[in-house]
Design an enzyme around this catalytic site. Structure first.
Site, PDB file in Angstrom:
ATOM      1  N   ASP A  52       4.301  66.007  60.775  1.00 21.72           N
ATOM      2  CA  ASP A  52       5.700  66.287  61.097  1.00 21.72           C
ATOM      3  C   ASP A  52       5.993  67.757  60.804  1.00 21.72           C
ATOM      4  OD1 ASP A  52       8.390  66.529  61.297  1.00 21.72           O
ATOM      5  OD2 ASP A  52       8.876  65.032  59.762  1.00 21.72           O
ATOM      6  N   GLU A 131      -7.863  94.649  49.996  1.00 22.78           N
ATOM      7  CA  GLU A 131      -7.988  94.911  48.547  1.00 22.78           C
ATOM      8  C   GLU A 131      -6.767  94.350  47.824  1.00 22.78           C
ATOM      9  OE1 GLU A 131      -9.071  99.061  47.550  1.00 22.78           O
ATOM     10  OE2 GLU A 131      -9.044  99.382  49.707  1.00 22.78           O
ATOM     11  N   GLU A 133      -4.239  93.028  45.078  1.00 25.05           N
ATOM     12  CA  GLU A 133      -3.980  93.211  43.646  1.00 25.05           C
ATOM     13  C   GLU A 133      -2.998  92.140  43.180  1.00 25.05           C
ATOM     14  OE1 GLU A 133      -4.536  98.064  43.588  1.00 25.05           O
ATOM     15  OE2 GLU A 133      -2.531  97.262  43.817  1.00 25.05           O
ATOM     16  N   GLU A 189      -6.718  96.860  37.129  1.00 24.41           N
ATOM     17  CA  GLU A 189      -5.990  97.905  37.841  1.00 24.41           C
ATOM     18  C   GLU A 189      -5.245  98.806  36.864  1.00 24.41           C
ATOM     19  OE1 GLU A 189      -5.340  99.756  40.189  1.00 24.41           O
ATOM     20  OE2 GLU A 189      -6.681  98.942  41.702  1.00 24.41           O
ATOM     21  N   GLU A 196      -7.683  93.701  40.488  1.00 23.69           N
ATOM     22  CA  GLU A 196      -8.026  93.768  41.911  1.00 23.69           C
ATOM     23  C   GLU A 196      -9.384  93.118  42.115  1.00 23.69           C
ATOM     24  OE1 GLU A 196      -7.535  97.556  44.081  1.00 23.69           O
ATOM     25  OE2 GLU A 196      -9.521  97.274  44.957  1.00 23.69           O
ATOM     26  N   HIS A 245      -4.280  97.005  50.136  1.00 23.64           N
ATOM     27  CA  HIS A 245      -4.791  97.965  51.124  1.00 23.64           C
ATOM     28  C   HIS A 245      -5.579  97.207  52.181  1.00 23.64           C
ATOM     29  CE1 HIS A 245      -4.931 101.278  47.775  1.00 23.64           C
ATOM     30  NE2 HIS A 245      -3.708 100.851  48.036  1.00 23.64           N
ATOM     31  N   ARG A 316      -5.941 110.731  48.634  1.00 19.24           N
ATOM     32  CA  ARG A 316      -5.865 109.268  48.497  1.00 19.24           C
ATOM     33  C   ARG A 316      -4.440 108.747  48.573  1.00 19.24           C
ATOM     34  NH1 ARG A 316     -10.827 106.653  46.721  1.00 19.24           N
ATOM     35  NH2 ARG A 316      -9.777 104.698  46.340  1.00 19.24           N
ATOM     36  N   GLU A 333      -7.900 103.120  56.189  1.00 19.33           N
ATOM     37  CA  GLU A 333      -7.344 102.306  55.112  1.00 19.33           C
ATOM     38  C   GLU A 333      -5.832 102.463  55.164  1.00 19.33           C
ATOM     39  OE1 GLU A 333      -7.503 103.845  51.111  1.00 19.33           O
ATOM     40  OE2 GLU A 333      -7.858 101.850  50.286  1.00 19.33           O
ATOM     41  N   ARG A 335      -2.439 101.786  53.425  1.00 20.83           N
ATOM     42  CA  ARG A 335      -2.172 101.556  52.004  1.00 20.83           C
ATOM     43  C   ARG A 335      -0.775 101.017  51.700  1.00 20.83           C
ATOM     44  NH1 ARG A 335      -1.782 105.590  49.531  1.00 20.83           N
ATOM     45  NH2 ARG A 335      -2.588 105.032  47.511  1.00 20.83           N
TER      46      ARG A 335
HETATM   47  P1  ADP Z   1     -11.139 101.705  47.607  1.00 22.24           P
HETATM   48  O1  ADP Z   1     -12.046 102.882  47.532  1.00 22.24           O
HETATM   49  O2  ADP Z   1      -9.927 101.994  48.439  1.00 22.24           O
HETATM   50  O3  ADP Z   1     -10.796 101.130  46.265  1.00 22.24           O
HETATM   51  P2  ADP Z   1     -12.735  99.311  47.964  1.00 22.24           P
HETATM   52  O4  ADP Z   1     -14.154  99.693  47.734  1.00 22.24           O
HETATM   53  O5  ADP Z   1     -12.010  98.632  46.850  1.00 22.24           O
HETATM   54  O6  ADP Z   1     -11.957 100.620  48.461  1.00 22.24           O
HETATM   55  O7  ADP Z   1     -12.637  98.352  49.245  1.00 22.24           O
HETATM   56  C1  ADP Z   1     -13.174  98.716  50.460  1.00 22.24           C
HETATM   57  C2  ADP Z   1     -13.021  97.565  51.441  1.00 22.24           C
HETATM   58  O8  ADP Z   1     -13.378  98.057  52.753  1.00 22.24           O
HETATM   59  C3  ADP Z   1     -13.948  96.385  51.187  1.00 22.24           C
HETATM   60  O9  ADP Z   1     -13.263  95.178  51.439  1.00 22.24           O
HETATM   61  C4  ADP Z   1     -15.057  96.597  52.240  1.00 22.24           C
HETATM   62  O10 ADP Z   1     -15.751  95.400  52.608  1.00 22.24           O
HETATM   63  C5  ADP Z   1     -14.249  97.133  53.372  1.00 22.24           C
HETATM   64  N1  ADP Z   1     -15.023  97.780  54.438  1.00 22.24           N
HETATM   65  C6  ADP Z   1     -16.195  98.431  54.359  1.00 22.24           C
HETATM   66  N2  ADP Z   1     -16.608  98.821  55.597  1.00 22.24           N
HETATM   67  C7  ADP Z   1     -15.673  98.391  56.482  1.00 22.24           C
HETATM   68  C8  ADP Z   1     -15.527  98.453  57.900  1.00 22.24           C
HETATM   69  N3  ADP Z   1     -16.420  99.042  58.696  1.00 22.24           N
HETATM   70  N4  ADP Z   1     -14.433  97.883  58.450  1.00 22.24           N
HETATM   71  C9  ADP Z   1     -13.506  97.286  57.684  1.00 22.24           C
HETATM   72  N5  ADP Z   1     -13.596  97.196  56.349  1.00 22.24           N
HETATM   73  C10 ADP Z   1     -14.660  97.731  55.742  1.00 22.24           C
HETATM   74 MG    MG Z   2      -8.042 101.113  48.480  1.00 19.73          MG
HETATM   75 MG    MG Z   3      -6.253  99.035  43.824  1.00 22.07          MG
HETATM   76 MG    MG Z   4     -10.320  99.041  45.794  1.00 26.46          MG
HETATM   77 MG    MG Z   5      -8.904 100.731  44.417  1.00 26.48          MG
END
Ligand code: ADP
Ligand code: MG
Ligand code: MG
Ligand code: MG
Ligand code: MG
Length: 444
Positions: A52, A131, A133, A189, A196, A245, A316, A333, A335
């Site tokens: 439902d 990513e 958190e 974090e 995270e 992110h 960043r 990325e 953010r």
């Molecule tokens: P940060 O440096 O921002 O903390 P992280 O290392 O925590 O980044 O996270 C990076 C994320 O990006 C991970 O989930 C990873 O699997 C993902 N990632 C890596 N390569 C690719 C890609 N080609 N396309 C999409 N996501 C990716």
């Molecule tokens: Mg990040």
């Molecule tokens: Mg973080």
């Molecule tokens: Mg990260």
């Molecule tokens: Mg980070």
């Protein structure tokens, strides 16, 4: 996983699965469960199970409440935590209308629709690495309700004994791995009590499924440790909020479309157009990526969250960062997104923004490699840097003016979303907060 019906019947028997949790996601991003006993398995596998839909927020009117649940066999997963009544398996379902059409109020169906458009334009995958958190607060041992007491005083990359949430987070990671997640990293974090966990990117649909499952696992494990895990974006005013992110890349049959060895910064022309689309629509998809009143308390200067629409390959802090990785790892990325977003709707909106950039060859503004927060308003204006909406109200106004992002949601989701979020804003703005009494009660 490419499971067949026979595989699922066999696994259910072997593992003594007694209950099936049929999962889908409502407009608010909340996971909805319909639990049925294992005796219903055959019916489910034959797409003959009804529920439902009228009790689900933003779904349907009473007069059209009967809906079908079609299981997505690739999402079959047995929860590692057993019980005296045997094990529980979950399967994510697609919601179909009574006359057996995909129901467009189901955010997951809608994302599949946008992904089909993407495929029709020659791409194979939109890869998403989130990513998320979250904060861990202590549960009140008497009432079992969450308190505002943090679990630790740790901060970024701290180790035990400062990081008392470590055991809990470790168990979260182990449970996730048992469920087939590829966890790349987990860490404390910046804020006390904040964590995270990063898991490996997957195609958009399964990445969203993973986000939903992730939240369920985090909350379940935390509870076992006497803790409440919250994905509320900004539970504490004085410290960083929780973001999610979104790392993204677009693939076609030749691999990562964003990479070009000979391109400017080794990014392809298509990458720049996609980026142009993201930047153009950033203000209007914010209502979807940051859908709560509270989301906007995170998007303020001073707490590592983005405030301005800009991109950078070095810095960043902007809205969109291009991480150093190239070749198959070339990605953007975003953010701003926070974990209160409905992932299926957020990813649909983000993808549509990028595709619009590709279709209309939208060139992004130049990257901003300086600290935007150090610029004054004048300088930002000269550099064409706009800010993100400052409230849910402003974000909804932007969304209502953007037909591309509305198209990413489809009529049903768009109308229900705006209606629900307008009510949420109206309720908030009628509330009189302690901050106001502190400011004005004696002054006037
Ligand atoms: P940060 O440096 O921002 O903390 P992280 O290392 O925590 O980044 O996270 C990076 C994320 O990006 C991970 O989930 C990873 O699997 C993902 N990632 C890596 N390569 C690719 C890609 N080609 N396309 C999409 N996501 C990716
Ligand atoms: Mg990040
Ligand atoms: Mg973080
Ligand atoms: Mg990260
Ligand atoms: Mg980070």
């Amino acid at each position: 996983h490419d499971y067949t019906k026979a595989d699922i019947r066999r696994m259910a028997k072997e593992e003594n699965v007694q209950f099936l949790r049929l999962m889908f996601t409502d407009l608010y991003g909340t996971i909805k469960n319909v639990e049925v006993p294992i005796s219903q398995l055959d019916k489910l596998l034959d797409n003959k199970l009804m529920f439902d839909g009228s009790s689900i927020d933003g779904f349907v009117r009473i007069e059209e409440s009967d809906m079908w649940l079609y299981p997505d066999l690739s999402t079959w997963m047995i929860f590692p935590w057993g019980s005296e009544h045997g094990k529980v398996a979950r399967i994510i379902c697609e919601v179909y209308t009574a006359d057996r059409k995909p129901f467009m109020g189901d955010p997951r169906n809608n994302l599949m629709r946008v992904l089909d458009e993407m495929k029709a334009e020659g791409f194979t995958d939109f890869n998403i690495g989130p990513e998320p958190e979250f904060f861990l607060f202590k549960l009140d041992p008497e009432t079992g309700k969450p308190t505002m007491h943090l679990n630790d005083n740790g901060s970024y990359f701290d180790f035990a004994p400062v990081d008392m949430g470590e055991n809990c987070r470790r168990e979260i990671v182990l449970e996730l791995e048992r469920m087939g997640f590829d966890v790349e990293a987990s860490h404390h974090e910046v804020a006390p009590g904040q964590h995270e966990v990063d898991f490996k990117y997957e195609d958009a649909l399964h990445a969203c499924d993973n986000i939903q499952t992730f939240k369920l696992v985090v909350k379940t494990v935390a509870r076992k440790h006497g803790l409440h895990a919250t994905f509320m974006p900004k539970p504490l005013a004085q410290v960083n909020g929780s973001g999610m992110h979104i790392n993204m890349s677009l693939f076609d049959k030749n691999g990562n479309v964003f990479y070009d060895e000979n391109g400017d910064q080794k990014l392809s022309q298509k990458a720049y157009y996609f980026l142009g689309g993201l930047l153009k629509h950033a203000r209007s998809f914010t209502a979807i990526t940051n859908p709560t009143v509270n989301s906007y308390k995170r998007l303020v200067p001073g707490f590592e969250a983005p405030v301005y629409v800009a991109w950078s390959g070095r810095n960043r802090s902007p809205l969109i960062r291009v991480p150093m990785a190239r070749e198959q790892g070339t990605r953007f990325e975003l953010r701003s997104v926070d974990p209160s977003a409905n992932p299926y709707m957020a990813i649909a909106a983000i993808l549509e923004a990028g595709l619009d950039g590709l279709r209309n060859k939208i060139e992004p503004a130049a990257s901003v490699d300086r600290n935007i927060y150090a610029m004054d308003e004048e300088e930002r204006r000269e550099n064409g840097i706009k800010d993100l909406p400052s409230t849910l109200h402003n974000a909804l106004k932007e969304l209502k003016n953007d037909e591309v992002i509305q198209g990413a949601l489809g009529k049903h989701l768009f109308n229900n979303f705006v209606e629900a979020k307008t009510l949420e804003w109206d309720s908030y703005r009628q509330d009189v907060s302690q901050w106001e009494r502190d400011q004005y009660l004696e002054l006037y």
